[in-house]
Design a protein around this motif. Structure first.
Motif, PDB file in Angstrom:
ATOM      1  N   THR A   1       0.837  -1.195   0.000  1.00  0.00           N
ATOM      2  CA  THR A   1       0.000   0.000   0.000  1.00  0.00           C
ATOM      3  C   THR A   1       0.875   1.250   0.000  1.00  0.00           C
ATOM      4  O   THR A   1       1.782   1.375   0.826  1.00  0.00           O
ATOM      5  CB  THR A   1      -0.929   0.010   1.228  1.00  0.00           C
ATOM      6  N   LEU A   2       0.593   2.166  -0.927  1.00  0.00           N
ATOM      7  CA  LEU A   2       1.269   3.462  -1.001  1.00  0.00           C
ATOM      8  C   LEU A   2       0.190   4.530  -1.104  1.00  0.00           C
ATOM      9  O   LEU A   2      -0.537   4.583  -2.106  1.00  0.00           O
ATOM     10  CB  LEU A   2       2.188   3.537  -2.227  1.00  0.00           C
ATOM     11  N   THR A   3       0.073   5.393  -0.088  1.00  0.00           N
ATOM     12  CA  THR A   3      -0.970   6.411  -0.120  1.00  0.00           C
ATOM     13  C   THR A   3      -0.404   7.756   0.287  1.00  0.00           C
ATOM     14  O   THR A   3       0.444   7.851   1.184  1.00  0.00           O
ATOM     15  CB  THR A   3      -2.139   6.054   0.812  1.00  0.00           C
ATOM     16  N   ALA A   4      -0.898   8.795  -0.373  1.00  0.00           N
ATOM     17  CA  ALA A   4      -0.596  10.182  -0.017  1.00  0.00           C
ATOM     18  C   ALA A   4      -1.919  10.882   0.247  1.00  0.00           C
ATOM     19  O   ALA A   4      -2.805  10.887  -0.612  1.00  0.00           O
ATOM     20  CB  ALA A   4       0.171  10.873  -1.143  1.00  0.00           C
ATOM     21  N   GLY A   5      -2.050  11.444   1.449  1.00  0.00           N
ATOM     22  CA  GLY A   5      -3.306  12.085   1.823  1.00  0.00           C
ATOM     23  C   GLY A   5      -4.203  11.152   2.610  1.00  0.00           C
ATOM     24  O   GLY A   5      -4.068   9.928   2.563  1.00  0.00           O
ATOM     25  N   LEU A   6      -5.152  11.766   3.324  1.00  0.00           N
ATOM     26  CA  LEU A   6      -6.064  10.981   4.161  1.00  0.00           C
ATOM     27  C   LEU A   6      -6.988  10.099   3.336  1.00  0.00           C
ATOM     28  O   LEU A   6      -7.418   9.047   3.796  1.00  0.00           O
ATOM     29  CB  LEU A   6      -6.902  11.919   5.041  1.00  0.00           C
ATOM     30  N   MET A   7      -7.310  10.542   2.142  1.00  0.00           N
ATOM     31  CA  MET A   7      -8.249   9.806   1.296  1.00  0.00           C
ATOM     32  C   MET A   7      -7.984  10.171  -0.156  1.00  0.00           C
ATOM     33  O   MET A   7      -7.282  11.154  -0.429  1.00  0.00           O
ATOM     34  CB  MET A   7      -9.700  10.120   1.689  1.00  0.00           C
ATOM     35  N   PRO A   8      -8.541   9.419  -1.099  1.00  0.00           N
ATOM     36  CA  PRO A   8      -8.322   9.747  -2.512  1.00  0.00           C
ATOM     37  C   PRO A   8      -8.946  11.093  -2.900  1.00  0.00           C
ATOM     38  O   PRO A   8      -9.812  11.636  -2.209  1.00  0.00           O
ATOM     39  CB  PRO A   8      -9.010   8.588  -3.247  1.00  0.00           C
ATOM     40  N   ASP A   9      -8.459  11.626  -4.004  1.00  0.00           N
ATOM     41  CA  ASP A   9      -9.035  12.799  -4.669  1.00  0.00           C
ATOM     42  C   ASP A   9      -8.902  14.084  -3.860  1.00  0.00           C
ATOM     43  O   ASP A   9      -9.693  15.015  -4.029  1.00  0.00           O
ATOM     44  CB  ASP A   9     -10.516  12.559  -5.017  1.00  0.00           C
ATOM     45  N   LEU A  10      -7.910  14.152  -2.965  1.00  0.00           N
ATOM     46  CA  LEU A  10      -7.623  15.399  -2.270  1.00  0.00           C
ATOM     47  C   LEU A  10      -6.543  16.170  -3.025  1.00  0.00           C
ATOM     48  O   LEU A  10      -5.669  15.580  -3.663  1.00  0.00           O
ATOM     49  CB  LEU A  10      -7.152  15.133  -0.843  1.00  0.00           C
ATOM     50  N   ASP A  11      -6.600  17.494  -2.940  1.00  0.00           N
ATOM     51  CA  ASP A  11      -5.539  18.326  -3.496  1.00  0.00           C
ATOM     52  C   ASP A  11      -4.537  18.591  -2.382  1.00  0.00           C
ATOM     53  O   ASP A  11      -4.830  19.302  -1.418  1.00  0.00           O
ATOM     54  CB  ASP A  11      -6.125  19.640  -4.027  1.00  0.00           C
ATOM     55  N   LEU A  12      -3.345  18.027  -2.504  1.00  0.00           N
ATOM     56  CA  LEU A  12      -2.337  18.114  -1.451  1.00  0.00           C
ATOM     57  C   LEU A  12      -1.317  19.216  -1.701  1.00  0.00           C
ATOM     58  O   LEU A  12      -0.318  19.296  -0.990  1.00  0.00           O
ATOM     59  CB  LEU A  12      -1.624  16.763  -1.313  1.00  0.00           C
ATOM     60  N   GLY A  13      -1.568  20.046  -2.711  1.00  0.00           N
ATOM     61  CA  GLY A  13      -0.669  21.160  -2.952  1.00  0.00           C
ATOM     62  C   GLY A  13       0.445  20.812  -3.917  1.00  0.00           C
ATOM     63  O   GLY A  13       0.469  19.738  -4.538  1.00  0.00           O
ATOM     64  N   PRO A  14       1.436  21.707  -4.036  1.00  0.00           N
ATOM     65  CA  PRO A  14       2.462  21.522  -5.059  1.00  0.00           C
ATOM     66  C   PRO A  14       3.611  20.610  -4.661  1.00  0.00           C
ATOM     67  O   PRO A  14       4.382  20.180  -5.523  1.00  0.00           O
ATOM     68  CB  PRO A  14       2.980  22.952  -5.276  1.00  0.00           C
ATOM     69  N   GLU A  15       3.763  20.312  -3.388  1.00  0.00           N
ATOM     70  CA  GLU A  15       4.933  19.581  -2.923  1.00  0.00           C
ATOM     71  C   GLU A  15       4.690  18.075  -2.880  1.00  0.00           C
ATOM     72  O   GLU A  15       3.564  17.615  -2.619  1.00  0.00           O
ATOM     73  CB  GLU A  15       5.356  20.061  -1.531  1.00  0.00           C
TER      74      GLU A  15
END
Length: 278
Positions: free
Chosen positions: A71-85
């Motif tokens: 499992t590889l995830t960025a953000g609390l949930m899918p389809d979030l805008d996490l910014g430019p970094e």
């Protein structure tokens, strides 16, 4: 007939599964539906993959090996805008063992040539339980960045908690639960993890290692030469095992001598023991 049919069916299933594994693997050339921020050359995510989302904020270095069901995830949930970094970064040559999780709700960085065994859990988020009257799962989680230095080895089932900062060439024992700072060239174990061995420039490993250091391959030796040596050793082994020598015949049991008579209280010989009747 039924046995032959079963054998043919089993072969077809294995060939089909091997085809699925080859076709379903994710690489830079064949990313499938995953659109990572970067996926380096030689990196491969084995099929089947685990949960993957926020891949736009995930960067994978060169020649990484990511096993099945990772499992590889960025953000609390899918389809979030996490910014430019970038949120989740894997350096070059990182290995993630089967069933591992890297959960990056805030930044997680894994240094180059870090190897993780199966079912390692790395997370930048943990549940809060400040309010004793509110269910833990409904309370807003705490998030802290995680940094794992280059060249680390993280054993099977280890957990790296939010806020952890591992130095260079750190060894994490299987099942350890790590939080906080771990210095370079340290070995940690336990739950919570503590340093059980460290490197001293003057005295070496303290406490000393109990096993001898491996003998390195001499400089200049190529993989082809090693393969040739392996084949030579195979050729020199006997094709059939030498027959075992016949077991020595069992010798007849030695006769049991009668116990010596024990003197009676007066100093005379004790009477012979009475033999039981047949």
């Amino acid at each position: 007939m039924a046995r032959r049919r079963r054998r043919l069916l089993a072969g077809a299933v294995h060939r089909g599964w091997a085809w699925l594994q080859r076709t379903g693997a994710v690489t830079a050339e064949h990313p499938g539906k995953l659109r990572f921020g970067r996926i380096g050359p030689g990196t491969r995510l084995a099929f089947p993959q685990g949960t993957v989302f926020g891949e736009r904020w995930i960067e994978l270095g060169d020649h990484c090996i990511i096993a099945e069901q990772v499992t590889l995830t960025a953000g609390l949930m899918p389809d979030l805008d996490l910014g430019p970094e970038t949120v989740l970064t894997l350096g070059n040559g990182v290995v993630l063992g089967r069933g591992s999780h890297v959960v990056a709700d805030t930044t997680v960085s894994i240094g180059s040539d870090t190897y993780c065994g199966p079912y390692v859990y790395i997370t930048s988020t943990n549940h809060s339980y400040d309010d004793p009257d509110e269910p833990v799962g409904r309370q807003w989680p705490r998030m802290e960045p995680v940094v794992i230095g280059p060249g680390c080895w993280i054993g099977t089932g280890a957990v790296i908690l939010p806020g952890s900062r591992l130095g260079r060439n750190v060894v994490v024992a299987a099942g350890a639960v790590v939080r906080g700072e771990v210095p370079d060239h340290a070995v940690v174990a336990g739950a919570p993890a503590r340093v059980v061995r460290s490197w001293d420039p003057d005295r070496g490993w303290q406490p000393p290692l109990r096993t001898p250091a491996p003998v390195p391959i001499p400089e200049g030796v190529t993989s082809e030469q090693l393969q040739a040596v392996a084949e030579l050793l195979e050729d020199t082994e006997p094709d059939t095992p030498a027959p075992a020598s016949a077991p020595a015949p069992a010798s007849a049991p030695a006769p049991v001598s009668a116990p010596a008579p024990v003197p009676d209280a007066d100093g005379g010989p004790a009477p012979e023991p009475r033999r039981p009747r047949a």
